[in-house]
Design an enzyme around this catalytic site. Structure first.
Site, PDB file in Angstrom:
ATOM      1  N   GLU A 350     -20.020  69.155  51.340  1.00 44.09           N
ATOM      2  CA  GLU A 350     -21.106  70.129  51.220  1.00 44.09           C
ATOM      3  C   GLU A 350     -21.036  70.955  49.931  1.00 44.09           C
ATOM      4  O   GLU A 350     -21.378  72.135  49.909  1.00 44.09           O
ATOM      5  CB  GLU A 350     -21.219  71.028  52.471  1.00 44.09           C
ATOM      6  CG  GLU A 350     -20.009  71.829  52.851  1.00 44.09           C
ATOM      7  CD  GLU A 350     -20.248  72.785  54.054  1.00 44.09           C
ATOM      8  OE1 GLU A 350     -20.417  73.987  53.824  1.00 44.09           O
ATOM      9  OE2 GLU A 350     -20.269  72.316  55.199  1.00 44.09           O
ATOM     10  N   GLY A 351     -20.630  70.310  48.855  1.00 43.93           N
ATOM     11  CA  GLY A 351     -20.644  70.963  47.549  1.00 43.93           C
ATOM     12  C   GLY A 351     -19.537  71.970  47.326  1.00 43.93           C
ATOM     13  O   GLY A 351     -19.448  72.565  46.248  1.00 43.93           O
TER      14      GLY A 351
END
Lengths: 384, 384
Positions: A350-351
């Site tokens: 998720e980054g």
């Protein structure tokens, strides 16, 4: 592999004498860098980083902002085979969590002043109603979210049309995100229960027989024991389906992604390519995003010039990707090629790793842009 | 070694059952961490980092701010032996550059919103007139700046009284800096032409015969060839003076620092100890600051609990310090002990590596404090 694959016009690694604008930018960067009040080269990879950005951005003083973070989310039929520690519903719940500002990516984006965009390319259950009164995260659902998919083992992850649509969804998202505010650095990540299985299958297919299943299939969100054995067996079965009976087959990046990836991975691949076409530097997040980068580099090696790797996660396959990329270095590659900025044993996706790495890119640009020169500061230089 | 060495009351590594306030803080941290919307443990060393801060700060939700950066600056008689690539005047010019906002540390402090304090503990030429109209950097000159010193080879770097005064200067600076605004995290660095020679000598003396001169004496600001040979010969001569004819002697941290260090290194040692006494977590900068940390840990191993290492520089001796500290781990040490947060081949000093690492500490605290729990976000947990 579909016939009508996209072709990308990518800047590639900086080599003097090819592009006068890049030459001028790099020469200007180097001249200023030599004059800053520090021993030559003492900022190490931060100097490498600045120079890379100068070449891609074609400016003497590279910038890390505006930056934006885009996460591609989808579910995966392969999750039904018991490869994840979490149920499929978590993808949908986490996308809602992003939008409400409670996920790790939300917290890090807020802290870094980076807008967060979630692109739904296949979250089960249909569009997620917006519940973000603050407007902190933008949520987009691409039509590919309703396209047919497969489970890797019984059939290709994506029929050709779905694969092309997923690549295009990534590119379209980049157009939206980067045009909104002149973004210069793009952080690319994902969310999708089951996608570390797809990433492992893509990685194994692209690394070829040198990579054993155990080398590339790791715990993901936390599977162990029998569930990890299942995950490995699923990847082995998917590879056997695609390779036929020949273990020595090394797939093409497009074929590996279409057969073994997923819409989130393919969208990341398309997004990275489109960002680099636009001379927007990409910070690749973790193992799954790196598998997409690996597929991209296998069909377009020049893409590497636009890729920074935010971190090396603790997934065992991530190390293998970096080794492979290091062994397949294109001419002109610098010391940051296939070298993660951070190694913090993250395994979230998720980054998050790209977001934790962004301040390093900020620092490189700020130092180059704002430090005084020997002349300005009246500091005696070694070689005046 | 002087008779009246300071004694420090340091919190030490967290071990359950010793301190009820720390127990409550760590239990609260762990309970919340288990409930955050991420797979268990997926934030890796960021979780380790948060837990470390929770134990030292004795709060369930640790904080990285307010943070402050303090740099200790001095000149070194040993510089006259030709061990540096830069002339002694650079120390003074760089201190003025800090104050005017043009140095790397100035740029990074500004960007991070961290106040910068320069403590002059021996810059040649007397006090530096303040020329910072913005008030960005605070400049203090301690009386130890006028105390007698030696050059390592012919005599001790500091007579006992100077050594004690330098330790006290570091502690006094920490009292000033941390009381101004309730600082919770302190970044400690240095500036001083010649001080990588002192750091190498201290490191060699503390690592003992296992460390060859070539392992710990590196290029510093950029010496090479004959100048590097000179630097190595100077360190060898200084060690021979202190060890006598016995190469096997491993010095005590106080004796090594007093005989072979410098006022900037000793002040960093005193500053780190005082910060940890105050339960202020220290981010140690590069090789020279790490040599001070090594000396501190050799006389007070429990100090390690308060130390984070910002980065590993490209000085070869830095790696040796980490190996040594790893081999001398105190009970209760966590996975971040002797593990640098960054490895970016920096070689600048002046707090730059600690400053680039600070956002990682910020991220760890922000994630723990602001992420939603499974319950808040209605995300299904694996083990509900």
């Amino acid at each position: 592999v579909p016939d009508d694959l996209p072709t990308w016009s990518l800047p590639g690694w900086y080599v003097a004498g090819r592009d006068p604008r890049a030459d001028a930018a790099v020469a200007g960067f180097d001249a200023r860098n030599q004059q800053l009040t520090k021993p030559r080269g003492s900022l190490g990879l931060l100097e490498t980083l600045g120079r890379r950005l100068a070449a891609i951005q074609r400016v003497e003083r590279p910038v890390s902002r505006p930056a934006a973070c885009v996460l591609f989310a989808s579910d995966h039929p392969v999750a039904a085979r018991g490869v994840s520690a979490y149920p499929t519903e978590v993808t949908r719940a986490m996308v809602a969590n992003f939008a409400r500002g409670g996920a790790a990516a939300s917290v890090l984006c807020r802290r870094a002043g980076v807008p967060l965009t979630i692109v739904d390319v296949g979250v089960a259950g249909g569009p997620i109603p917006s519940r973000d009164p603050s407007g902190e995260a933008m949520y987009l659902r691409d039509a590919v979210a309703d396209a047919p998919v497969g489970d890797l083992v019984d059939g290709d992850a994506m029929p050709p049309a779905t694969y092309l649509a997923a690549l295009a969804a990534g590119a379209a998202a980049v157009d939206v995100v980067t045009e909104r505010g002149g973004v210069r650095v793009l952080l690319v990540g994902e969310m999708g229960i089951g996608n570390s299985t797809c990433a492992a299958a893509v990685t194994a297919a692209l690394l070829g027989p040198a990579a054993a299943i155990a080398d590339v299939v790791g715990p993901g969100t936390g599977v162990a024991g029998a569930a990890l054995d299942t995950k490995r067996a699923v990847v082995a079965a998917a590879l056997a389906r695609v390779r036929g009976n020949d273990d020595g087959v090394v797939l093409d990046g497009h074929r590996a992604m279409q057969a073994l990836g997923g819409r989130d991975l393919a969208a990341m691949m398309g997004a990275m390519a489109r960002a680099i076409e636009r001379r927007v530097v990409v910070i690749v997040d973790g193992y799954i995003a790196s598998a997409a980068a690996l597929a991209l580099c296998s069909v377009a090696p020049e893409a590497g010039a636009g890729l920074l790797f935010g971190h090396r996660s603790r997934e065992p396959g991530h190390r293998r990707i970096f080794s492979h990329l290091t062994d397949h270095t294109a001419p002109g590659a610098d010391a940051l090629w296939a070298r993660p900025l951070l190694e913090l044993e993250l395994a979230l996706g998720e980054g998050s790793g790209a977001l934790v790495a962004l301040p390093i890119v900020d620092a490189a640009c700020a130092l180059h842009g704002a430090m005084a020169t020997f002349g300005e500061a009246h500091v005696p230089d070694r070689d005046p």
